[in-house]
Design an enzyme around this catalytic site. Structure first.
Site, PDB file in Angstrom:
ATOM      1  N   CYS A 115       0.811  -1.223   0.000  1.00  0.00           N
ATOM      2  CA  CYS A 115       0.000   0.000   0.000  1.00  0.00           C
ATOM      3  C   CYS A 115       0.840   1.267   0.000  1.00  0.00           C
ATOM      4  CB  CYS A 115      -0.926  -0.002   1.211  1.00  0.00           C
ATOM      5  SG  CYS A 115      -1.791  -1.544   1.393  1.00  0.00           S
ATOM      6  N   HIS A 255      -2.810   6.538   3.430  1.00  0.00           N
ATOM      7  CA  HIS A 255      -3.378   5.281   2.926  1.00  0.00           C
ATOM      8  C   HIS A 255      -4.700   5.011   3.643  1.00  0.00           C
ATOM      9  CE1 HIS A 255      -4.159   1.306   1.761  1.00  0.00           C
ATOM     10  NE2 HIS A 255      -3.724   0.723   2.860  1.00  0.00           N
ATOM     11  N   ASN A 285     -10.324  -0.308   1.293  1.00  0.00           N
ATOM     12  CA  ASN A 285      -8.871  -0.282   1.168  1.00  0.00           C
ATOM     13  C   ASN A 285      -8.497  -0.724  -0.249  1.00  0.00           C
ATOM     14  OD1 ASN A 285      -6.148  -0.900   1.225  1.00  0.00           O
ATOM     15  ND2 ASN A 285      -6.203  -1.863   3.240  1.00  0.00           N
TER      16      ASN A 285
END
Ligand code: ACO
Length: 337
Positions: A115, A255, A285
């Site tokens: 990520c 993130h 996500n």
């Protein structure tokens, strides 16, 4: 010779149309909308159609970023795709995208930093531009996480979504765009988030497939603790390197893994909630794609003013951490060599 730095010339993003809501998930696994919202802040996420692979999400994001930058595909010197869900192991998805957007003068490769991939991409682009190897680098982060999701595991399947974001990073006067970046790795924590089978350690077998070992395995609670501690630390380091303080930051784009992580990290960074970009409620996500999608949204909604300082912070599989301080400056600049 004139000094060379880099800045973001243009942004773009793309998410699939199909929405998967928490109510939809209630019909798939033993979960509730209430649990998902209180533990993660996620209400819905986007899902790629069966015929959409990673490059299919990256291409529209890239084309939007190029149009926003006013840069033609032929001007690109490098195409970087950061992803943990490439179309296939090789050729690189970067090469597939380079071909499809017509970036015929560019090199291309994939970058695997979980990520944190977009921040790694920004750092690489800045390095390649500052040392004179490139004038324009396209950094794309795209993920089709729902294809490596274990739909029988309620502790992970409620978290992930699909999407892509892209930035054209180009030549700039030093001090006008990318002011600093920090890229860290804590490989000792690699086991906390992994896709166990399908590589050379555990080639796929029917048994491993039956056990869903080709899907995301995550120790969520341990990652949560690492993220809440690591995100403010790496953010502070990037701000120190840039010579700025939390009070100077107009937008923090982190993130988007979990609203609770965003809240806790923002508090430790000393940044008020209204300056922290949140879209995890709508996209879940999306791994590396989450930062550029969020950055593109806040920009396109007209909230970004020239000169605004933006703190980007990522964390993810590796375990990796990264942060960058970027001054939002979209005035064209051409260096004379
Ligand atoms: N629905 C209902 N109950 C659930 C669900 C669900 N979907 N998932 C787990 N539970 C249950 C568990 O079984 C457990 O029950 P028990 O107490 O009876 O054993 C209980 O809820 C609590 O589980 P925890 O795992 O402790 O829940 P937690 O509050 O830690 O939240 C979460 C889990 C959301 C995964 C959180 O730990 C998290 O966000 N971690 C960080 C994830 C992350 O940031 N990943 C790194 C980024 S990398 C990337 O983004 C790809």
């Amino acid at each position: 010779m004139q000094q060379r730095g880099s800045k973001i010339w243009g942004m773009g993003s793309y998410v699939p149309d199909k929405v998967l809501s928490n109510a939809d998930l209630e019909r798939i696994v033993d979960t509730t909308d209430e649990w998902i919202v209180t533990h993660t802040g996620i209400r819905e996420r986007r899902i790629a159609t069966d015929d959409q692979a990673c490059s299919d999400l990256c291409v529209p994001a890239a084309e939007r970023a190029l149009a926003d930058a006013g840069v033609s595909p032929e001007q690109l010197d490098m195409v970087i795709v950061s992803t943990v869900t490439p179309d296939m192991t090789f050729p690189a998805t970067g090469c597939l995208v380079q071909d499809r957007i017509g970036a015929r003068n560019a090199g291309a490769f994939d970058l695997v930093s979980g990520c944190t991939g977009f921040i790694y991409g920004i750092g690489l682009a800045d390095g390649m531009i500052s040392n004179g190897a490139c004038d324009y680098v396209l950094v794309i982060s795209g993920e089709v996480l729902t294809r490596i999701t274990d739909w029988t595991d309620r502790s992970t399947c409620v978290l992930f979504g699909d999407g892509a974001g892209a930035a054209v990073v180009g030549l700039a006067e030093p001090g006008t765009g990318v002011l600093s970046y920090v890229l860290e790795s804590y490989g000792q924590h690699g086991d906390l988030l992994k896709l166990p089978a399908g590589g050379t350690r555990q080639p796929l077998t029917p048994e491993l497939l039956a056990q869903h070992e080709n899907c995301i395995r995550m120790e969520g609670h341990e990652l949560y603790k690492l993220a809440v501690r690591g995100v403010p630390e790496v953010g502070e380091t990037a701000m120190e390197k840039a010579g700025v303080e939390a009070k100077d930051i107009a937008w923090v784009v982190m993130h988007q893994a979990n609203k609770r992580i965003l809240d806790a990290a923002a508090k430790r960074l000393g940044v008020p909630d209204e300056r922290v970009v949140v879209n995890v409620d709508r996209y879940g996500n999306t791994s590396a794609a989450s930062i550029p999608i969020a950055l593109d949204e806040v920009y396109r909604e007209g909230h970004m003013a020239p000169g605004d300082l933006v703190l980007l912070v990522g964390f993810g599989a590796g375990f990796t951490l990264g942060a960058a301080v970027v001054r939002w400056d979209k005035v064209p600049y051409t260096a004379e060599d």
